[in-house]
Design a protein around this motif. Structure first.
Motif, mmCIF file in Angstrom:
data_model
loop_
_atom_site.group_PDB
_atom_site.id
_atom_site.type_symbol
_atom_site.label_atom_id
_atom_site.label_comp_id
_atom_site.label_asym_id
_atom_site.label_seq_id
_atom_site.Cartn_x
_atom_site.Cartn_y
_atom_site.Cartn_z
ATOM 1 N N LEU A 33 1.127 -1.286 0.011
ATOM 2 C CA LEU A 33 0.152 -0.184 -0.116
ATOM 3 C C LEU A 33 0.882 1.306 -0.068
ATOM 4 O O LEU A 33 0.465 2.183 -0.581
ATOM 5 N N LEU A 34 1.824 1.367 0.965
ATOM 6 C CA LEU A 34 2.733 2.532 0.812
ATOM 7 C C LEU A 34 3.522 2.713 -0.327
ATOM 8 O O LEU A 34 3.673 3.741 -1.048
ATOM 9 N N GLY A 35 4.033 1.427 -0.939
ATOM 10 C CA GLY A 35 4.539 1.465 -2.379
ATOM 11 C C GLY A 35 3.930 2.145 -3.350
ATOM 12 O O GLY A 35 4.233 2.941 -4.345
ATOM 13 N N ALA A 36 2.525 1.557 -3.466
ATOM 14 C CA ALA A 36 1.564 2.131 -4.316
ATOM 15 C C ALA A 36 1.423 3.749 -4.280
ATOM 16 O O ALA A 36 1.432 4.426 -5.243
ATOM 17 N N LEU A 37 1.309 4.144 -2.948
ATOM 18 C CA LEU A 37 1.136 5.443 -2.664
ATOM 19 C C LEU A 37 2.368 6.396 -3.181
ATOM 20 O O LEU A 37 2.274 7.348 -3.633
ATOM 21 N N PHE A 38 3.655 5.918 -2.779
ATOM 22 C CA PHE A 38 4.893 6.647 -3.110
ATOM 23 C C PHE A 38 4.939 6.497 -4.788
ATOM 24 O O PHE A 38 5.339 7.490 -5.221
ATOM 25 N N ALA A 39 4.255 5.704 -5.277
ATOM 26 C CA ALA A 39 4.598 5.508 -6.877
ATOM 27 C C ALA A 39 3.460 6.411 -7.374
ATOM 28 O O ALA A 39 3.411 6.520 -8.885
ATOM 29 N N GLY A 40 2.486 7.193 -6.722
ATOM 30 C CA GLY A 40 1.623 8.060 -7.261
ATOM 31 C C GLY A 40 0.301 7.588 -7.789
ATOM 32 O O GLY A 40 -0.678 8.395 -8.482
ATOM 33 N N PHE A 41 -0.084 6.229 -7.173
ATOM 34 C CA PHE A 41 -1.302 5.821 -7.422
ATOM 35 C C PHE A 41 -2.307 6.366 -6.293
ATOM 36 O O PHE A 41 -2.147 6.360 -5.096
ATOM 37 N N GLY A 42 -3.543 6.652 -6.510
ATOM 38 C CA GLY A 42 -4.608 7.132 -5.865
ATOM 39 C C GLY A 42 -5.564 6.115 -5.090
ATOM 40 O O GLY A 42 -5.338 4.773 -5.538
ATOM 41 N N PRO A 43 -6.589 6.448 -4.311
ATOM 42 C CA PRO A 43 -7.460 5.414 -3.798
ATOM 43 C C PRO A 43 -8.258 4.540 -4.630
ATOM 44 O O PRO A 43 -8.290 3.441 -4.535
ATOM 45 N N GLU A 44 -8.589 5.235 -5.959
ATOM 46 C CA GLU A 44 -9.372 4.636 -6.764
ATOM 47 C C GLU A 44 -8.726 3.499 -7.399
ATOM 48 O O GLU A 44 -9.097 2.219 -7.697
ATOM 49 N N ALA A 45 -7.617 3.844 -7.926
ATOM 50 C CA ALA A 45 -6.634 2.762 -8.572
ATOM 51 C C ALA A 45 -6.159 1.811 -7.537
ATOM 52 O O ALA A 45 -6.305 0.353 -7.980
ATOM 53 N N ILE A 46 -5.900 2.062 -6.380
ATOM 54 C CA ILE A 46 -5.539 0.916 -5.382
ATOM 55 C C ILE A 46 -6.779 0.122 -5.065
ATOM 56 O O ILE A 46 -6.508 -1.100 -4.954
ATOM 57 N N SER A 47 -7.995 0.708 -5.006
ATOM 58 C CA SER A 47 -9.100 -0.203 -4.917
ATOM 59 C C SER A 47 -9.186 -1.311 -6.116
ATOM 60 O O SER A 47 -9.524 -2.331 -5.580
ATOM 61 N N GLY A 48 -9.177 -0.990 -7.279
ATOM 62 C CA GLY A 48 -9.232 -1.931 -8.250
ATOM 63 C C GLY A 48 -7.921 -2.808 -8.248
ATOM 64 O O GLY A 48 -8.304 -3.936 -8.446
ATOM 65 N N PHE A 49 -6.804 -2.516 -7.967
ATOM 66 C CA PHE A 49 -5.698 -3.409 -7.475
ATOM 67 C C PHE A 49 -6.314 -4.533 -6.721
ATOM 68 O O PHE A 49 -5.826 -5.656 -6.855
#
Length: 436
Positions: A33-49
């Motif tokens: 989760l932290l890696g995705a946030l640092f990579a610039g992905f937002g809540p909507e994209a992370i929810s899909g992942f």
């Protein structure tokens, strides 16, 4: 940049899994989760992942929850205890028979896929016999560990479930080609047990001392179950339980129904046959719920991790850059090279770190060259799985050492070369069968 973030994410994940200061669930969820946030992905994209990742492992998590509970209840009924006790009694006085029986007992006791259960059932029964015959308890632990390692390839034992979560390949589909490897493993282990028994017999005849370490004192020849365990046993239902056990295995072999559904039905039947009241049934479920839910939660957390790592493109980016660095002839053989050294890596990587850290990266590297995911799983798993119970990261091994009063360093020195050699033979068998 994405490769760097991916490497930091996976490296942090592996370190936290190795340190073991927290439950594996926490780093599996938080670090990606932290890696995705640092990579610039937002809540909507992370929810899909997350949704994609969880969807890949729901069936696997379901199977684990019900499989562990099913085999736990079968253990409660005492189905396997007479087999183990009878084999111990039959081998008294014959060193070679004892070693062969130890290997068989280790495999039988590991049918539920739980290392802790395996050692709890076997070591209290076998240790007095080994002491009486002046046999090395490190030999006992080696044979039990090898037997459990061979049967650790069962789909509900853990490693294949993790590999299935990473690859998306159904766990029973992964297991079926491994059945032939397991059969060969059983035969080879019995032959090795006879050889080691003959060697031990010569050592005893020569009057040499066994490297016993500090043994636990015990006043009985065989481990007797407690009063509570006796109350749960159902000796009058033994043949029904054995038939149910065989039917469940046959259903898994045939694939007539999804594995999770087979274990759901099996659990219902074993509870109805052996524990008629709703209170007793709920008590049995509650008794095994911690182990079942723990593995189920780990698989679900792994699904979320893989969904994030895959969805963000971190694994793909790492693989592309790694291909540029590695010599071209080695890229397509990376899974085989790692598999050859899979067992020694048990001394450095935990099971979770191996399957959730090393396997995904290897898969991404070789998949671009047409290597099937199943082939990568077989190479890494067969090379590694026999060493499960030599790893200092295995809680079940520490339980075994405590029960037998043995030292980890001496166990590693005694068992490492035998276990690695055994794993390489199975690796060669699998290679010859075309699994990779």
């Amino acid at each position: 940049m994405l490769t760097l973030i991916g490497l930091l994410t996976i490296g942090s994940l592996v370190v936290l899994l190795l340190v073991g200061r927290t439950s594996p669930i926490l780093p599996l969820i938080v670090v990606p989760l932290l890696g995705a946030l640092f990579a610039g992905f937002g809540p909507e994209a992370i929810s899909g992942f997350f949704t994609d990742g969880i969807g890949r492992v729901t069936a696997i998590a379901t199977m684990f929850v019900f499989a562990i509970t099913f085999f736990g209840v079968l253990q409660d009924t005492g189905l396997f205890r007479p087999l183990i006790g009878g084999m111990v009694r039959l081998t008294r006085g014959n060193v070679i028979a004892v070693t062969v029986a130890t290997a068989l007992i280790g495999m039988l006791a590991h049918l539920d896929g739980a290392g802790a259960t395996t050692f709890l059932l076997t070591i209290p029964a076998l240790l007095p016999l080994y002491r009486k015959l002046r046999m090395s308890p490190y030999l006992m632990l080696l044979l039990l560990a090898l037997g459990a390692g061979v049967f650790n390839m069962l789909p509900w034992a853990g490693p294949l479930g993790r590999a299935s979560a990473v690859t998306g390949v159904d766990v029973t589909e992964l297991w079926r080609p491994l059945i032939a490897v397991q059969v060969v493993g059983v035969v080879l282990l019995l032959a090795l047990a006879a050889l080691l028994g003959w060697r031990e017999q010569r050592r005893i005849a020569a009057g040499q001392c066994a490297d016993e370490g500090v043994l636990v004192e015990t006043g009985t020849d065989l481990h007797e179950p407690s009063a509570e365990e006796r109350e749960l046993e159902r000796p009058q239902m033994m043949w029904f339980n054995a038939a149910l056990f065989l039917v469940v295995l046959a259903a898994l072999f045939s694939g007539v129904l999804p594995a999770g559904y087979i274990f759901m039905i099996g659990l219902c039947l074993v509870l109805m046959l052996n524990y008629r009241s709703s209170k007793a049934q709920m008590q049995r479920i509650a008794a095994h719920a911690p182990a079942a839910l723990s593995m189920g939660m780990i698989i679900l957390a792994a699904g979320s991790m893989l969904g994030v790592l895959t969805g963000t493109g971190m694994l793909t980016s790492i693989a592309k850059d790694l291909v540029q660095v590695l010599p071209a002839p080695l890229v397509g053989q990376l899974h085989i090279i790692l598999g050859l050294f899979g067992l020694p890596m048990e001394l450095m990587l935990s099971t979770d770190a191996y399957y959730f850290g090393l396997l995904p990266v290897t898969l991404e590297v070789v998949s671009g060259l047409g290597v099937e995911p199943a082939s990568v799983v077989y190479a890494l798993t067969i090379g590694n799985i026999i060493g499960t119970f030599i790893s200092p990261f295995s809680p079940a091994l520490w339980l075994a050492l405590g029960l037998a009063g043995l030292d980890l360093g001496r166990h590693i020195r005694y068992a490492l070369w035998w276990m690695w050699g055994f794993s390489l033979v199975l690796f060669a068998v699998a290679w010859g069968l075309g699994l990779f």
